[in-house]
Design a protein around this motif. Sequence first.
Motif, PDB file in Angstrom:
ATOM      1  N   MET A   9       0.839  -1.180   0.000  1.00 41.58           N
ATOM      2  CA  MET A   9       0.000   0.000   0.000  1.00 41.58           C
ATOM      3  C   MET A   9       0.883   1.240   0.000  1.00 41.58           C
ATOM      4  SD  MET A   9      -2.665   1.178   2.892  1.00 41.58           S
ATOM      5  CE  MET A   9      -3.600   2.629   2.653  1.00 41.58           C
ATOM      6  N   LYS A  10       0.499   2.208  -0.851  1.00 45.48           N
ATOM      7  CA  LYS A  10       1.246   3.461  -0.947  1.00 45.48           C
ATOM      8  C   LYS A  10       0.319   4.630  -0.669  1.00 45.48           C
ATOM      9  CE  LYS A  10       4.484   1.586  -4.230  1.00 45.48           C
ATOM     10  NZ  LYS A  10       4.956   1.538  -5.582  1.00 45.48           N
ATOM     11  N   VAL A  11       0.901   5.660  -0.094  1.00 42.79           N
ATOM     12  CA  VAL A  11       0.189   6.927   0.132  1.00 42.79           C
ATOM     13  C   VAL A  11       1.015   8.013  -0.524  1.00 42.79           C
ATOM     14  CG1 VAL A  11      -0.637   8.589   1.822  1.00 42.79           C
ATOM     15  CG2 VAL A  11      -0.799   6.145   2.314  1.00 42.79           C
ATOM     16  N   GLY A  12       0.373   8.790  -1.377  1.00 41.59           N
ATOM     17  CA  GLY A  12       1.038   9.918  -2.015  1.00 41.59           C
ATOM     18  C   GLY A  12       0.500  11.215  -1.457  1.00 41.59           C
ATOM     19  N   LEU A  13       1.399  12.076  -1.033  1.00 42.26           N
ATOM     20  CA  LEU A  13       1.007  13.405  -0.553  1.00 42.26           C
ATOM     21  C   LEU A  13       1.438  14.430  -1.586  1.00 42.26           C
ATOM     22  CD1 LEU A  13       2.185  13.268   3.195  1.00 42.26           C
ATOM     23  CD2 LEU A  13      -0.044  12.629   2.244  1.00 42.26           C
ATOM     24  N   VAL A  14       0.525  15.341  -1.932  1.00 44.29           N
ATOM     25  CA  VAL A  14       0.825  16.407  -2.882  1.00 44.29           C
ATOM     26  C   VAL A  14       0.323  17.721  -2.298  1.00 44.29           C
ATOM     27  CG1 VAL A  14       0.408  17.340  -5.206  1.00 44.29           C
ATOM     28  CG2 VAL A  14       0.612  14.867  -4.873  1.00 44.29           C
ATOM     29  N   ARG A  15       1.189  18.715  -2.291  1.00 45.43           N
ATOM     30  CA  ARG A  15       0.764  20.066  -1.916  1.00 45.43           C
ATOM     31  C   ARG A  15       0.169  20.712  -3.162  1.00 45.43           C
ATOM     32  NH1 ARG A  15       4.661  25.126  -0.195  1.00 45.43           N
ATOM     33  NH2 ARG A  15       2.968  26.604   0.199  1.00 45.43           N
ATOM     34  N   HIS A  16      -0.883  21.471  -2.976  1.00 50.33           N
ATOM     35  CA  HIS A  16      -1.538  22.167  -4.090  1.00 50.33           C
ATOM     36  C   HIS A  16      -0.528  22.961  -4.921  1.00 50.33           C
ATOM     37  CE1 HIS A  16      -1.081  25.992  -1.992  1.00 50.33           C
ATOM     38  NE2 HIS A  16      -1.452  25.350  -0.896  1.00 50.33           N
ATOM     39  N   PHE A  17      -0.902  23.265  -6.160  1.00 52.79           N
ATOM     40  CA  PHE A  17      -0.060  24.098  -7.027  1.00 52.79           C
ATOM     41  C   PHE A  17       0.079  25.497  -6.427  1.00 52.79           C
ATOM     42  CE2 PHE A  17      -1.630  21.362 -10.762  1.00 52.79           C
ATOM     43  CZ  PHE A  17      -0.526  20.543 -10.696  1.00 52.79           C
ATOM     44  N   LYS A  18       1.063  26.220  -6.913  1.00 52.75           N
ATOM     45  CA  LYS A  18       1.360  27.565  -6.422  1.00 52.75           C
ATOM     46  C   LYS A  18       0.141  28.483  -6.610  1.00 52.75           C
ATOM     47  CE  LYS A  18       4.771  31.189  -7.051  1.00 52.75           C
ATOM     48  NZ  LYS A  18       5.387  31.572  -5.894  1.00 52.75           N
ATOM     49  N   VAL A  19      -0.102  29.284  -5.595  1.00 57.09           N
ATOM     50  CA  VAL A  19      -1.241  30.211  -5.604  1.00 57.09           C
ATOM     51  C   VAL A  19      -0.828  31.529  -6.253  1.00 57.09           C
ATOM     52  CG1 VAL A  19      -2.851  31.484  -4.129  1.00 57.09           C
ATOM     53  CG2 VAL A  19      -2.225  29.135  -3.556  1.00 57.09           C
ATOM     54  N   LYS A  20      -1.723  32.067  -7.093  1.00 54.91           N
ATOM     55  CA  LYS A  20      -1.472  33.337  -7.777  1.00 54.91           C
ATOM     56  C   LYS A  20      -1.845  34.494  -6.859  1.00 54.91           C
ATOM     57  CE  LYS A  20      -2.576  31.838 -12.486  1.00 54.91           C
ATOM     58  NZ  LYS A  20      -3.517  32.070 -13.606  1.00 54.91           N
ATOM     59  N   GLN A  21      -0.995  34.760  -5.891  1.00 55.99           N
ATOM     60  CA  GLN A  21      -1.240  35.892  -4.999  1.00 55.99           C
ATOM     61  C   GLN A  21       0.104  36.396  -4.476  1.00 55.99           C
ATOM     62  OE1 GLN A  21      -4.486  35.753  -2.315  1.00 55.99           O
ATOM     63  NE2 GLN A  21      -3.515  37.106  -0.856  1.00 55.99           N
ATOM     64  N   ALA A  22       0.377  37.656  -4.755  1.00 53.02           N
ATOM     65  CA  ALA A  22       1.631  38.263  -4.301  1.00 53.02           C
ATOM     66  C   ALA A  22       1.555  38.566  -2.804  1.00 53.02           C
ATOM     67  CB  ALA A  22       1.880  39.552  -5.083  1.00 53.02           C
ATOM     68  N   TYR A  23       2.715  38.592  -2.198  1.00 50.99           N
ATOM     69  CA  TYR A  23       2.776  38.971  -0.786  1.00 50.99           C
ATOM     70  C   TYR A  23       2.494  40.469  -0.652  1.00 50.99           C
ATOM     71  CZ  TYR A  23       4.880  34.432   0.014  1.00 50.99           C
ATOM     72  OH  TYR A  23       5.111  33.081   0.072  1.00 50.99           O
ATOM     73  N   PRO A  24       2.031  40.894   0.503  1.00 51.99           N
ATOM     74  CA  PRO A  24       1.801  42.338   0.695  1.00 51.99           C
ATOM     75  C   PRO A  24       3.090  43.124   0.484  1.00 51.99           C
ATOM     76  CG  PRO A  24       0.877  41.075   2.523  1.00 51.99           C
ATOM     77  CD  PRO A  24       1.682  40.120   1.686  1.00 51.99           C
ATOM     78  N   LYS A  25       2.954  44.314  -0.047  1.00 54.62           N
ATOM     79  CA  LYS A  25       4.109  45.171  -0.329  1.00 54.62           C
ATOM     80  C   LYS A  25       4.204  46.273   0.717  1.00 54.62           C
ATOM     81  CE  LYS A  25       4.841  44.034  -5.008  1.00 54.62           C
ATOM     82  NZ  LYS A  25       5.400  42.747  -4.807  1.00 54.62           N
ATOM     83  N   GLY A  26       5.420  46.734   0.938  1.00 53.61           N
ATOM     84  CA  GLY A  26       5.659  47.833   1.862  1.00 53.61           C
ATOM     85  C   GLY A  26       6.689  47.446   2.899  1.00 53.61           C
ATOM     86  N   ALA A  27       7.245  48.457   3.556  1.00 53.68           N
ATOM     87  CA  ALA A  27       8.279  48.221   4.560  1.00 53.68           C
ATOM     88  C   ALA A  27       7.684  47.619   5.834  1.00 53.68           C
ATOM     89  CB  ALA A  27       9.020  49.518   4.865  1.00 53.68           C
ATOM     90  N   PHE A  28       6.606  48.195   6.306  1.00 55.19           N
ATOM     91  CA  PHE A  28       5.951  47.717   7.519  1.00 55.19           C
ATOM     92  C   PHE A  28       4.483  47.468   7.216  1.00 55.19           C
ATOM     93  CE2 PHE A  28       9.760  49.620   9.110  1.00 55.19           C
ATOM     94  CZ  PHE A  28      10.125  48.791  10.160  1.00 55.19           C
ATOM     95  N   ILE A  29       4.073  46.206   7.293  1.00 56.89           N
ATOM     96  CA  ILE A  29       2.728  45.787   6.919  1.00 56.89           C
ATOM     97  C   ILE A  29       1.867  45.696   8.188  1.00 56.89           C
ATOM     98  CG2 ILE A  29       1.382  44.006   5.732  1.00 56.89           C
ATOM     99  CD1 ILE A  29       3.640  45.310   4.024  1.00 56.89           C
ATOM    100  N   PRO A  30       0.706  46.364   8.189  1.00 53.71           N
ATOM    101  CA  PRO A  30      -0.179  46.257   9.364  1.00 53.71           C
ATOM    102  C   PRO A  30      -0.844  44.881   9.436  1.00 53.71           C
ATOM    103  CG  PRO A  30      -1.019  47.891   7.791  1.00 53.71           C
ATOM    104  CD  PRO A  30       0.237  47.315   7.209  1.00 53.71           C
ATOM    105  N   GLY A  31      -1.144  44.453  10.649  1.00 49.32           N
ATOM    106  CA  GLY A  31      -1.776  43.162  10.876  1.00 49.32           C
ATOM    107  C   GLY A  31      -3.072  42.994  10.115  1.00 49.32           C
ATOM    108  N   ARG A  32      -3.848  44.056   9.960  1.00 49.55           N
ATOM    109  CA  ARG A  32      -5.120  43.951   9.226  1.00 49.55           C
ATOM    110  C   ARG A  32      -4.874  43.547   7.776  1.00 49.55           C
ATOM    111  NH1 ARG A  32      -5.047  48.271   6.213  1.00 49.55           N
ATOM    112  NH2 ARG A  32      -4.192  50.196   7.014  1.00 49.55           N
ATOM    113  N   VAL A  33      -3.768  44.013   7.188  1.00 46.59           N
ATOM    114  CA  VAL A  33      -3.426  43.652   5.806  1.00 46.59           C
ATOM    115  C   VAL A  33      -3.038  42.171   5.730  1.00 46.59           C
ATOM    116  CG1 VAL A  33      -1.786  44.057   3.919  1.00 46.59           C
ATOM    117  CG2 VAL A  33      -2.778  45.999   5.157  1.00 46.59           C
ATOM    118  N   VAL A  34      -2.293  41.693   6.722  1.00 48.87           N
ATOM    119  CA  VAL A  34      -1.898  40.285   6.752  1.00 48.87           C
ATOM    120  C   VAL A  34      -3.133  39.395   6.922  1.00 48.87           C
ATOM    121  CG1 VAL A  34      -0.522  38.544   7.962  1.00 48.87           C
ATOM    122  CG2 VAL A  34       0.391  40.846   7.628  1.00 48.87           C
TER     123      VAL A  34
END
Length: 180
Positions: A1-26
Motif C-alpha cells: 500500500m502506498k500513500v502519495g502526498l501532494v501540496r496544491h499548485f502555487k497560488v497566484k497571490q503576491a505577498y503584501p508590499k511595503g516596509a511595515f505591513i499592518p496586521g489587518r493587511v496580513v
Amino acid sequence: MKVGLVRHFKVKQAYPKGAFIPGRVVNEWFRTYDQADIESGSTDLSGIEWNKCYVSTLPRAVKTAETIFPGPITPMVELIEIPPPAFSERLRLPVLMWAVWIRLSMYFDRKTREEIKRARFRISEVFDHAFGNHTENVLIVSHAALMVFMREELIRRGFAGPKFKIAKNGELYVFEKPPC
C-alpha cells in the motif's frame, strides 16, 4: 500500500508590499489567499496506479487534484489547512517578521497549538477512513503545514517515505508500508 502526498499548485497571490505591513493587511491577505486561483502545473505521479484521491475542500487543492488525478476525487474538510493566527490589526512588521511570527506561533500561541492538536486528530481520522481495506494506493492533495503532520502520522503508522520541511507545490511525496 502506498500513500502519495501532494501540496496544491502555487497560488497566484503576491505577498503584501511595503516596509511595515499592518496586521489587518496580513489578516486580509490570508482571507483572499484561501480563494485565490492557482498557477497551472503538472505532477509526476511516478507511474503508480492511485486508486483513490482525497483532497482538501479549499479551492486551490480541489483544482490541483482535478488537474492531476484522472478519476473522481473525494473532498474532505478534515484536510483543510491549519488556520493562521489572528494578528493585531494595529501591529506593523516587515513581511519577513510576519513569516517568523507565524512560524513561532505554533510554539507560543495557545489557539494555534489547539488548532494543531485538532489538525492531528483530523489527520488520524482521514487515515483511519482511507486505509480501511489496506490494499489501495491513496493520493492526498492538501497543504504545506498539514503535510508535515501527515508525514509524522504516516511514519507513526509504519510507513516509510521522504523527509521534507516545507513541501514543494505540486510535488509527489510517496510513502509505503512494508508488507507484514
